[in-house]
Design a protein around this motif. Structure first.
Motif, PDB file in Angstrom:
ATOM      1  N   LEU A 199       0.752  -1.411   0.141  1.00  0.00           N
ATOM      2  CA  LEU A 199       0.024   0.158   0.106  1.00  0.00           C
ATOM      3  C   LEU A 199       0.817   1.335   0.045  1.00  0.00           C
ATOM      4  N   LYS A 200       1.851   1.148   0.474  1.00  0.00           N
ATOM      5  CA  LYS A 200       2.890   2.469   0.745  1.00  0.00           C
ATOM      6  C   LYS A 200       3.427   2.564  -0.645  1.00  0.00           C
ATOM      7  N   SER A 201       3.716   1.647  -1.359  1.00  0.00           N
ATOM      8  CA  SER A 201       4.315   1.898  -2.786  1.00  0.00           C
ATOM      9  C   SER A 201       3.213   2.023  -3.801  1.00  0.00           C
ATOM     10  N   CYS A 202       2.096   1.625  -3.755  1.00  0.00           N
ATOM     11  CA  CYS A 202       0.963   1.787  -4.442  1.00  0.00           C
ATOM     12  C   CYS A 202       0.417   3.350  -4.684  1.00  0.00           C
ATOM     13  N   LYS A 203       0.197   3.915  -5.741  1.00  0.00           N
ATOM     14  CA  LYS A 203      -0.086   5.350  -5.800  1.00  0.00           C
ATOM     15  C   LYS A 203      -1.890   5.292  -6.330  1.00  0.00           C
ATOM     16  N   SER A 204      -2.439   4.108  -6.881  1.00  0.00           N
ATOM     17  CA  SER A 204      -3.507   4.096  -7.595  1.00  0.00           C
ATOM     18  C   SER A 204      -4.658   3.903  -6.425  1.00  0.00           C
ATOM     19  N   ASN A 205      -5.576   4.878  -6.201  1.00  0.00           N
ATOM     20  CA  ASN A 205      -6.428   4.614  -5.083  1.00  0.00           C
ATOM     21  C   ASN A 205      -7.320   3.697  -5.328  1.00  0.00           C
ATOM     22  N   SER A 206      -7.880   3.179  -6.480  1.00  0.00           N
ATOM     23  CA  SER A 206      -8.854   1.962  -6.666  1.00  0.00           C
ATOM     24  C   SER A 206      -8.262   1.010  -6.358  1.00  0.00           C
ATOM     25  N   VAL A 207      -6.793   0.619  -6.747  1.00  0.00           N
ATOM     26  CA  VAL A 207      -6.123  -0.682  -6.250  1.00  0.00           C
ATOM     27  C   VAL A 207      -6.308  -0.601  -4.826  1.00  0.00           C
ATOM     28  N   LYS A 208      -5.723   0.445  -4.142  1.00  0.00           N
ATOM     29  CA  LYS A 208      -5.439   0.576  -2.685  1.00  0.00           C
ATOM     30  C   LYS A 208      -6.901   0.153  -2.111  1.00  0.00           C
ATOM     31  N   PHE A 209      -8.028   0.422  -2.429  1.00  0.00           N
ATOM     32  CA  PHE A 209      -9.244   0.150  -2.195  1.00  0.00           C
ATOM     33  C   PHE A 209      -9.605  -1.297  -2.175  1.00  0.00           C
ATOM     34  N   ARG A 210      -9.334  -1.738  -3.339  1.00  0.00           N
ATOM     35  CA  ARG A 210      -9.470  -3.090  -3.462  1.00  0.00           C
ATOM     36  C   ARG A 210      -8.741  -3.980  -2.357  1.00  0.00           C
ATOM     37  N   VAL A 211      -7.534  -3.525  -2.281  1.00  0.00           N
ATOM     38  CA  VAL A 211      -6.354  -4.271  -1.260  1.00  0.00           C
ATOM     39  C   VAL A 211      -7.069  -4.185   0.048  1.00  0.00           C
ATOM     40  N   GLU A 212      -7.642  -3.150   0.373  1.00  0.00           N
ATOM     41  CA  GLU A 212      -8.078  -2.627   1.889  1.00  0.00           C
ATOM     42  C   GLU A 212      -9.153  -3.746   2.048  1.00  0.00           C
ATOM     43  N   MET A 213     -10.022  -3.777   0.944  1.00  0.00           N
ATOM     44  CA  MET A 213     -11.285  -4.743   1.106  1.00  0.00           C
ATOM     45  C   MET A 213     -10.559  -6.283   1.238  1.00  0.00           C
ATOM     46  N   VAL A 214      -9.718  -6.667   0.609  1.00  0.00           N
ATOM     47  CA  VAL A 214      -9.126  -8.080   0.726  1.00  0.00           C
ATOM     48  C   VAL A 214      -8.738  -8.076   2.130  1.00  0.00           C
ATOM     49  N   ALA A 215      -8.042  -7.181   2.642  1.00  0.00           N
ATOM     50  CA  ALA A 215      -7.742  -7.292   4.114  1.00  0.00           C
ATOM     51  C   ALA A 215      -8.718  -7.425   5.053  1.00  0.00           C
ATOM     52  N   LEU A 216      -9.750  -6.723   4.849  1.00  0.00           N
ATOM     53  CA  LEU A 216     -10.930  -6.697   5.633  1.00  0.00           C
ATOM     54  C   LEU A 216     -11.469  -8.052   6.098  1.00  0.00           C
ATOM     55  N   THR A 217     -11.530  -8.454   4.586  1.00  0.00           N
ATOM     56  CA  THR A 217     -12.400  -9.880   4.617  1.00  0.00           C
ATOM     57  C   THR A 217     -11.387 -11.104   5.297  1.00  0.00           C
ATOM     58  N   ALA A 218     -10.134 -10.866   4.983  1.00  0.00           N
ATOM     59  CA  ALA A 218      -9.170 -11.790   5.829  1.00  0.00           C
ATOM     60  C   ALA A 218      -9.225 -11.643   7.186  1.00  0.00           C
ATOM     61  N   CYS A 219      -9.275 -10.329   7.673  1.00  0.00           N
ATOM     62  CA  CYS A 219      -9.534  -9.965   9.144  1.00  0.00           C
ATOM     63  C   CYS A 219     -10.691 -10.749   9.551  1.00  0.00           C
ATOM     64  N   LEU A 220     -12.031 -10.525   9.011  1.00  0.00           N
ATOM     65  CA  LEU A 220     -13.118 -10.826   9.548  1.00  0.00           C
ATOM     66  C   LEU A 220     -13.112 -12.543   9.804  1.00  0.00           C
ATOM     67  N   LYS A 221     -12.535 -13.037   8.470  1.00  0.00           N
ATOM     68  CA  LYS A 221     -12.546 -14.664   8.781  1.00  0.00           C
ATOM     69  C   LYS A 221     -11.698 -14.980   9.829  1.00  0.00           C
ATOM     70  N   ALA A 222     -10.482 -14.593   9.964  1.00  0.00           N
ATOM     71  CA  ALA A 222      -9.514 -14.617  10.929  1.00  0.00           C
ATOM     72  C   ALA A 222     -10.099 -14.583  12.567  1.00  0.00           C
ATOM     73  N   TRP A 223     -10.907 -13.504  12.533  1.00  0.00           N
ATOM     74  CA  TRP A 223     -11.722 -13.390  13.710  1.00  0.00           C
ATOM     75  C   TRP A 223     -12.515 -14.234  14.215  1.00  0.00           C
ATOM     76  N   LYS A 224     -13.272 -14.762  13.116  1.00  0.00           N
ATOM     77  CA  LYS A 224     -14.210 -15.782  13.207  1.00  0.00           C
ATOM     78  C   LYS A 224     -13.637 -17.225  13.756  1.00  0.00           C
ATOM     79  N   GLU A 225     -12.624 -17.473  13.140  1.00  0.00           N
ATOM     80  CA  GLU A 225     -11.669 -18.662  13.377  1.00  0.00           C
ATOM     81  C   GLU A 225     -11.226 -18.827  15.015  1.00  0.00           C
TER      82      GLU A 225
END
Length: 1674
Positions: free
Chosen positions: A574-600
């Motif tokens: 994320l630090k090296s990425c300059k595209s907001n749309s890509v950053k947004f997608r990355v953040e959503m992936v991270a959020l999904t992973a966090c939710l899954k990890a929290w459930k488990e």
């Protein structure tokens, strides 16, 4: 133990203390910035010191009280916070001195009743448990105590106190040898060392036993003293005693009458009259001594039991003036001498009535026998005073001659002091003083008298690092190497790409604050540009998409395996990425992973790991704050689902109102919920992650980042050519404005110059490297972009556009008469760390610079508490320059020769000048700091969180409020609320302040840093209202609850230091800076950590590893030999394939063995703190190679290989750079350092540890040092640890405000000479005079203080008179003679003046005679005498007087410096007496400025001794007729018979002078050959320079001279630099012998004169410089 054994032990204790005395550090008690630790003063040490004062005569009590109050007032005015302690046992020491018993008791009562001083008298002795408990509770930083008492028994008592203080970790300050100036008090400080604590612990029983024996012995003195006077206290026995040993009753009656009359005099006569009392030199006759002793004992009994008489309602105001023995002598002398001879004088009605009333009262009190009538006063003929041929002191002979002023015709002098000149007595032209002035040749630094070639000035005489004109290839390579390294060094400071600066035409700047207006139509070019940008953006976005597609799978998989590691990699992307749309997608992936990890996690664990929840909320924060416009309904649904899973139902519903919770979440909500509210969760666990309020709109002036509002204001300041005072926390980004300013000037032209003024050489090197890394510019040949000028070296200083320098060197350039053309090129000056304006050394130089520069400036600091006052002062300076510039413009316009003006270089008048000074304040740190106390429990180190509010008390909050920079982290804010809620159960506003219901948090999913700050401020305001509205008790409990337990450890904390570092490594708190304040401890602790790692490695190493390494080394050597042998054979013969195979085998074996050996010798990861991955081997070797031949290079390299370093002022700049670079690169992760690292050096870290208490660890240094913690962009939280720092000290550091900047005494003799030199020889006379007047008129000390300004004007006149009489100025104010040498050695006033006076008298010529004519050989005796003289002048380092009593054997050094040779000593005495007379005459003139109302008051208690003078008493007029000669000294001091003539005595103390004129003896340029302490004992000078000249051993100086090796190195280096300066100057002027006839006349040949001193002084330089590698000439 018997008495003899006790005495032997007491002597042993004395020797222990004596061994520590020479190691005492002579430093300011209130450090650089006028702020005090809490400290204690031993009352009996104070009494003893004042009693021994040479100006005080025995029996003069009011003068004694004045001395005490003068000292205490001095401490108080300098910010001292202290208590005075009088021990009950200490009283026993005075039974041999009965005259001091009532004085001591009166002093205690006076301080308790008439002052606000905290006086403690409840402690029986220094070994009592109450005293020990008091020290543990209050923890004073030091105790001021005497090293010698009135007799050896009192000295032993002081020794017990010193030893016990050390045992309690309280430092000791000696009361003797103290000196004071306007802002500071200097004294010898002896720190509490572990060995001293150990001595007390091991000998505790012996100490207690010896103390009891001593007290018992002293008690016996009391009994014997009283028995000899009062017998059995029965009337008959007393009468017999009186008849046998004392006066007859009638004679006693006469003496009592005289005493009563003296008491009436004290009641009626004002101090103005008593100050004129004549002084009787006769002593009392022996037969009345018993009466006087009995009287003193009686006074003591009454004063000791005064509390019994409380119902009498006694007025204790005049306890300080109970009796005046000198007045009594005066009355006695009149009645037994003058009255008998026929002089009959009346008493006056009022005095007579009161005397009669007093005597009649005495008669009533004495009921046993009649005491006679009040008159006549004498009925007997016995003399009470001994006969003396000169019974009355004649003060007329001591009268100071009013020397008169030599007239000076100088426009500058008229402008500055013209208003005073009309009132001064001027000498006539034929006066001998005027006619005897030496006619010297006019001095000019610019041109040689004969060849007309340029002579050098201070700038030229500084070592040039590179010869700017050389074309030698080797030289060019070295320059290239230097620049390459500088860029490398700069790149380690910041990751900024170099920018090529091109000179551009200056365009008017847009107003970036104003809203942008939209254009009606776009031009075709603009449309094309917009489309191109759009296309490039799309291309960049596609590139980022591909990059994420390539990485996404591996990152997602890693997040499944290890969430934290996966998130770290994701954030790196994320630090090296300059595209907001890509950053947004990355953040959503991270959020999904966090939710899954929290459930488990919640399914399998009972205890929840909230770190996963924190990561989930971090993603939600980021999505909602940075990309709200990209959120689709599905994304919102996911966020709401995450909030539900965390248990934040209300937030989820308010964010996304559809019924998300209809699935199985609702049933199992408890299982997933974190169990606390969303606000509390974010504050408590996510505080450092909270989003900061940062502007999102870019500023076209800044490419690298988006500046905050306050930073934009700084850019506006620079754009508008304005000046600014900028106060913002460390690491907040205030320095960026400096680089923007440099870029602006570089773009404007190739002529303009920016000067960057830094306080230390280390910071100069750092800034220079940064500039060279940031900017490049194509400049004409011979020009450079960046230059450096320090006292040690210079390069490209005057041919650069950005000059980095230190204050003293910039002052040299500003004051150099023939550098003014260059000075006019200056467009901006940047002052970094401008709070040094309040510093101890060189502070006045900062003042001079700020008032001399005409261009705009930026003054940067993180720590100024009164910036408004500073800005107001600087604005007044700018107003002055505005007026001067207008005047100069008019004068320029009036000049007829327009061509000349047109050809002059571009100056101030052609540039748009602004005279505005803005104040820019910013108080918010990017990172929060959390504090921890390190304590030792069960031989392990524990860390307790220290809440900042725990430093406060309710009294402090009520009086001062919360300190402005006391901020809480969000977690600490929650702790404060919980504590408040806990301790006031019925708190009516509890719900309002509940974090979940607080108004600024309501219904917010994302809590921002600003919201948390508002909550913090509201809680602070609420707690303050508790205190003010009657709930202080609850508030006290809150603060007490937040405070950790105080842990006092008796362990040697230094030995625990390696364990502390190891614990921090395990907690992942490295890299860390460890601040210590003792230079040797900085090195020792670093080496101790390394040693600990080596032992650890040794213990882990297999038993046979060393043998294997040895065997492998031997094998390698053999194989290497065979390979080399084979190569030699191959070269001679044709290659045999078989032999080639054999060689390949050998080489493979060699490489294999080498790898095995490297692995064998490799340092295991757990045995080093170095991060090997941080830097490549080649770069590391390059850094190591630079210090290969330096003093500490090998040691620093060995430490660095273990990831350790140390940093202090005695290291060379290359050594410092090694530590700085490797620390910033992350290779070194542990650095021990002194405070020099705090001054702007860019070494951010994760943690800061304060590992040693010191007087230098003050509020300002604490803020500077702790500000290094928390690397912006790397750490969101900084940690500050306190190791071996007492809890009261920690509390004080956190709650104390940074002290205010106050003005220094701005003038000195040499400065006045340098100013006159500039005024008379400046390239532009008008500009030069304006600069000089600005310095004279605008001192911070005199700002808004007209009386101080008048005093400075008189001091300026005194300086001019002195310089004329010494032959440095003529009557037109032009420099003559040796003015150049004096001004060149300006660092060393008054030694420079004395040196030149010796030179002019021919003393050096007489001394430096070669063994035979025309020889260059000088005897050892000549050389040693020369060094002795130079050491007495330029190497003055006094030792405490007590050290002379030492019995220690010295092995290499002599230690105590001998006196000057006789001829030099005589010349010095003559010089001192001339100066003293002139200074005393000046004091007479300046005395008219004194506030006499204050002079007649005691300084501290303000008890007034003014009143109407008694005019109707002839006797009073007769006794007090010495009105002349008592003008310039304090009336209290006059009571002891002192007069103005005493100002001519050597070492006259400051308290003798009138205290309200604002000047003291420190401003007189005298150099006493013998320095005396407060008790009149001689303080010897340390012979370190002469000793080193003889034996050349730094170790010898450490062992014998008791100087730390680093400090000794620095002292010798400074001494050698001074000698070099003298030698260079003499070389330059020697050929112009006729310029200085006084130099030539002693040799008849100027060249011989030069030779006579040049060769010896050059040899001295090479022998005393600690790193002189050059070969001696001749």
């Amino acid at each position: 133990m018997g008495l003899e054994e006790h005495m032997m032990f007491l002597e042993r204790m004395s020797q222990l203390i004596l061994s520590e005395v020479p190691k005492a550090e002579y430093s300011s008690l209130f450090n650089d910035f006028v702020e005090s630790e809490f400290f204690l003063i031993d009352g009996d040490s104070l009494l003893t010191t004042c009693i021994c004062e040479k100006s005080l005569k025995p029996g003069q009590e009011l003068h004694f009280f004045y001395l005490v109050e003068y000292y205490l007032m001095d401490l108080t005015s300098k910010g001292g916070q202290f208590a005075i302690v009088f021990f009950k046992d200490a009283e026993y020491a005075y039974f041999n001195f009965p005259e001091l018993l009532p004085l001591r008791t009166a002093l205690i009562l006076h301080l308790q009743h008439n002052t606000t001083i905290d006086v403690r008298t409840k402690f029986s002795g220094c070994l009592s448990q109450e005293w020990e408990a008091f020290l543990a509770d209050s923890y004073p930083y030091y105790l001021i105590v005497a090293d010698e008492g009135l007799n050896h028994l009192q000295t032993y008592l002081f020794n017990f106190l010193i030893t016990q203080s050390w045992a309690m970790k309280v430092n000791v300050v000696l009361s003797s040898g103290q000196t004071s100036d306007i802002l500071r008090l200097y004294a010898y400080l002896m720190p509490s060392m572990h060995k001293n604590q150990k001595f007390f612990k091991e000998n505790k029983k012996k100490i207690e036993s010896a103390y009891k024996t001593l007290i018992k012995q002293l008690e016996e003195y009391r009994i014997s003293a009283l028995e000899s006077l009062f017998g059995k206290l029965k009337w008959k026995n007393m009468m017999k005693e009186v008849e046998s040993n004392c006066l007859a009753l009638q004679e006693m009656e006469d003496l009592c009458k005289l005493h009563c009359l003296s008491v009436v005099f004290l009641l009626h006569l004002p101090l103005s009259q008593r100050a004129c009392t004549r002084f009787i030199t006769s002593h009392w006759t022996k037969n009345i001594h018993t009466f006087l002793e009995m009287k003193k004992w009686c006074e003591y009994f009454i004063l000791s039991n005064i509390n019994i008489c409380e119902f009498w309602n006694l007025n204790l105001i005049h306890l300080s003036d109970l009796s005046d023995e000198l007045l009594l002598k005066n009355i006695a002398f009149y009645y037994e001498n003058e009255n008998v001879e026929g002089l009959h004088l009346n008493l006056g009605d009022i005095i007579m009535k009161d005397y009669e009333y007093l005597w009649n009262t005495v008669s009533k009190l004495v009921g046993k026998f009649a005491v006679g009538k009040p008159f006549p006063l004498r009925t007997t003929k016995l003399c009470f005073l001994e006969k003396n041929p000169s019974p009355i002191k004649d003060t007329s002979k001591e009268k100071i001659p009013n020397l008169g002023f030599i007239s000076m015709s100088c426009e500058l002098v008229d402008k500055f002091v013209g208003d005073l000149l009309k009132d001064l007595p001027f000498l006539k032209s034929d006066d001998p003083t005027v006619t005897s002035l030496v006619k010297q040749k006019e001095f000019d630094e610019l041109v040689h008298w004969h060849s007309h070639r340029p002579l050098s000035d201070d700038y030229d005489r500084t070592k040039c690092q590179f010869d700017e004109k050389s074309r030698d290839p080797r030289y060019l390579r070295s320059v290239q190497k230097y620049h390459v390294f500088q860029r490398f060094y700069g790149s380690s400071l910041e990751s900024v790409s170099p920018k090529l600066v091109v000179t551009q035409a200056v365009k008017p700047k847009n107003n970036f604050s104003a809203p942008k207006k939209k254009k009606a139509h776009e031009t075709k070019a603009e449309i094309i540009t917009r489309e191109n940008k759009k296309r490039l953006f799309a291309k960049e976005e596609e590139k980022e998409e591909k990059k994420w597609s390539a990485l996404s799978f591996s990152i997602e998989e890693e997040m499944k395996e290890n969430l934290n590691s996966g998130i770290k990699n994701l954030e790196d992307f994320l630090k090296s990425c300059k595209s907001n749309s890509v950053k947004f997608r990355v953040e959503m992936v991270a959020l999904t992973a966090c939710l899954k990890a929290w459930k488990e996690h919640c399914r399998g664990e009972t205890t929840k790991d909230l770190n996963i929840a924190v990561q989930m909320m971090k993603r939600i924060h980021s999505l909602m704050e940075k990309y709200p416009e990209l959120l689709q309904e599905a994304d919102q649904q996911l966020i709401a689902k995450c909030l539900k899973y965390l248990g934040f139902d209300e937030l989820a519903t308010s964010f996304y109102s559809t019924q998300v919770a209809r699935d199985d979440i609702k049933k199992k909500i408890d299982k997933y919920s974190i169990g606390i509210g969303p606000v509390r969760f974010q504050l408590q666990y996510m505080g450092h992650y909270l989003i900061r309020d940062e502007r999102k709109d870019p500023d076209p002036r800044v490419q690298d980042f988006i500046p905050d509002t306050w930073q934009r204001e700084l850019l506006d300041v620079v754009d508008n050519n304005e000046s600014a005072v900028i106060v913002a926390p460390t690491s907040s980004g205030k320095t960026y404005a400096s680089y923007y300013c440099m870029e602006k000037v570089l773009k404007e032209s190739s002529e303009g110059v920016v000067v960057y003024v830094a306080p230390t050489k280390a910071l100069v090197n750092q800034v220079a490297a940064t500039v060279q890394n940031r900017f490049t510019k194509n400049l004409p040949n011979g020009e450079a972009l960046c230059g450096v000028f320090t006292r040690d070296y210079r390069h490209d200083a005057l041919n650069c556009q950005v000059l980095i320098t230190v204050p003293v060197c910039f002052e040299i350039l500003l004051l150099a008469p023939h550098r003014q053309t260059w000075v006019k090129r200056i467009r901006y000056v940047i002052f970094d760390e401008v709070h040094c304006l309040g510093g101890e050394i060189g502070a006045e130089v900062w003042e001079h610079l700020l008032v001399m520069i005409r261009c705009p400036f930026l003054a940067l600091s993180a720590t100024i508490s009164n910036p408004q006052h500073l800005t107001e002062w600087l604005q007044s300076v700018k107003h002055y320059w505005k007026q001067e510039d207008n005047t100069m413009r008019k004068n320029t316009a009036l000049k007829k020769n327009a061509v000349c003006c047109a050809n002059s270089p571009k100056d101030y008048f052609q540039i748009k000048e602004s005279y505005k000074v803005r104040l820019v304040l910013y108080g918010e740190r990017y990172n929060d700091l959390e504090k921890y106390i390190c304590s030792i429990k069960h031989h392990d180190i524990c860390f307790d969180h220290f809440h900042p509010c725990a430093a406060l008390t309710t009294d402090h909050i009520e009086k001062y409020g919360f300190p402005s920079d006391l901020t809480l982290s969000p977690r600490e804010t929650i702790q404060l609320y919980d504590s408040m809620f806990q301790f006031w159960e019925s708190w009516p506003r509890a719900q309002e302040f509940d974090p979940e219901k607080f108004i600024h948090f309501k219904n917010k999913i994302v809590i921002k840093k600003l919201d948390a700050r508002k909550y913090e401020e509201s809680l602070k305001a609420e707690l303050t209202s508790w205190i003010k509205n009657g709930h202080a008790e609850e508030a006290k409990m809150v603060l007490r609850n937040l405070s950790p337990d105080s842990v006092f450890s008796s362990e040697n904390m230094i030995t625990m230091f390696p364990l502390l570092v190891e614990k921090l490594r395990k907690m992942e708190k490295l890299p860390a800076l460890f601040f210590l304040f003792n230079l040797s401890d900085v090195e020792k602790t670093a080496k101790r950590v390394r040693s600990s790692l080596e032992k650890k490695q040794e213990s882990q190493r297999p038993p046979k590893a060393d043998k294997e390494a040895h065997d492998m080394t031997n094998k390698l050597r053999k194989i290497k030999k065979s390979i080399e042998k084979q190569r030699t054979i191959d070269e001679k013969s044709q290659k045999n394939p078989r032999k080639m195979d054999q060689m390949l085998i050998h080489e493979a074996e060699h490489n294999n063995l080498l790898k095995i050996l490297e692995k064998n010798l490799e340092i295991p990861q757990e045995c080093t703190y170095a991060n090997q991955k941080a830097i490549d081997t080649e770069t590391l070797q390059m850094v190591f190679d630079r210090v290969k031949f330096t003093r500490k290079g090998a040691e620093l390299k060995a430490l660095a290989e273990r990831g350790i370093g140390y940093h202090h002022s005695s290291l060379s700049f290359k050594e410092k750079q090694l530590v700085e670079i490797l620390f910033r690169k992350g290779f070194i992760r542990v650095v021990t350092a002194t405070g020099t690292l705090a001054l702007g050096i860019n070494m951010p870290c994760k943690s800061v540890v304060f590992a040693q208490n010191s007087v230098y660890l003050d509020a300002l240094n604490y803020r500077q040092m702790s500000g290094r913690a928390g690397r912006r962009g790397q750490d969101l939280l900084g940690d500050v640890y306190f190791f071996d720092i007492p809890l009261p000290k920690i509390e004080k550091l956190i709650k104390s405000n940074v002290p205010e900047l106050r003005g220094q005494f701005p003038l000195g003799i040499t400065l006045v000479l340098r100013l006159m030199l500039l005024a008379s020889k400046g390239d532009d006379p008008e500009d030069a005079k304006a600069k000089v007047l600005s310095v004279l008129q605008h001192s911070l000390l005199s700002f808004k203080k007209p009386r101080v300004m008048e005093m400075l004007k008189l001091y300026f006149l005194f300086s001019l008179q002195f310089l004329m009489k010494q032959g440095y100025l003529d009557q037109e104010g032009k420099p003559v003679g040796f003015a150049g040498l004096v001004s060149h050695l300006h660092y060393h006033e008054p030694s420079n003046l004395v040196f030149v006076s010796f030179l002019v008298k021919g003393l050096f010529h007489n001394l430096c005679q070669p063994t035979r004519k025309d020889s260059k050989h000088f005897s050892q005796d000549v050389m040693e005498k020369l060094v002795l003289v130079l050491a007495n002048l330029f190497g003055r380092r006094p030792l405490p007087a007590k050290f002379q009593d030492t019995t220690v054997k010295f092995y290499q050094s002599k230690v105590f410096l001998d006196d000057l040779p006789e001829d030099f000593n005589d010349a010095l005495h003559e010089y001192n007496m001339d100066i003293t007379k002139a200074f005393a005459s000046f004091l007479l003139n300046v005395s008219k400025l004194a506030d006499m109302k204050q002079e007649y008051q005691l300084p501290l208690s303000k008890i007034d001794f003014t009143g109407k003078e008694c005019e109707d008493s002839e006797l009073v007029s007769h006794l007090m007729n010495c009105k002349e000669g008592r003008v310039a000294i304090s009336p209290f001091v006059c009571l002891s018979g002192n007069s103005d003539g005493d100002l001519l005595q050597p070492n006259t103390p400051n308290h003798v002078i009138l205290r309200t004129i604002g000047i003291n003896h420190n401003q007189a340029p005298v150099l006493w050959s013998q320095i005396l302490d407060n008790q009149g004992r001689r303080m010897p000078l340390n012979a370190y320079a002469l000793d080193f000249y003889k034996h050349g051993s730094l170790i010898g100086l450490v062992q014998d001279n008791r100087i730390n090796e680093g400090a000794a190195y620095q002292l010798l280096k400074d001494f050698a630099l001074t000698i070099k300066s003298i030698r260079l100057y003499l070389t330059l002027v020697s050929h112009a012998g006729f310029l200085f006839p006084s130099l030539a006349e002693y040799s008849g040949d100027s060249n011989n004169s030069k030779l006579s001193m040049d060769i010896p002084i050059l040899r001295v330089y090479y022998k005393v410089h600690p790193q002189a590698h050059l070969v001696l000439p001749g």
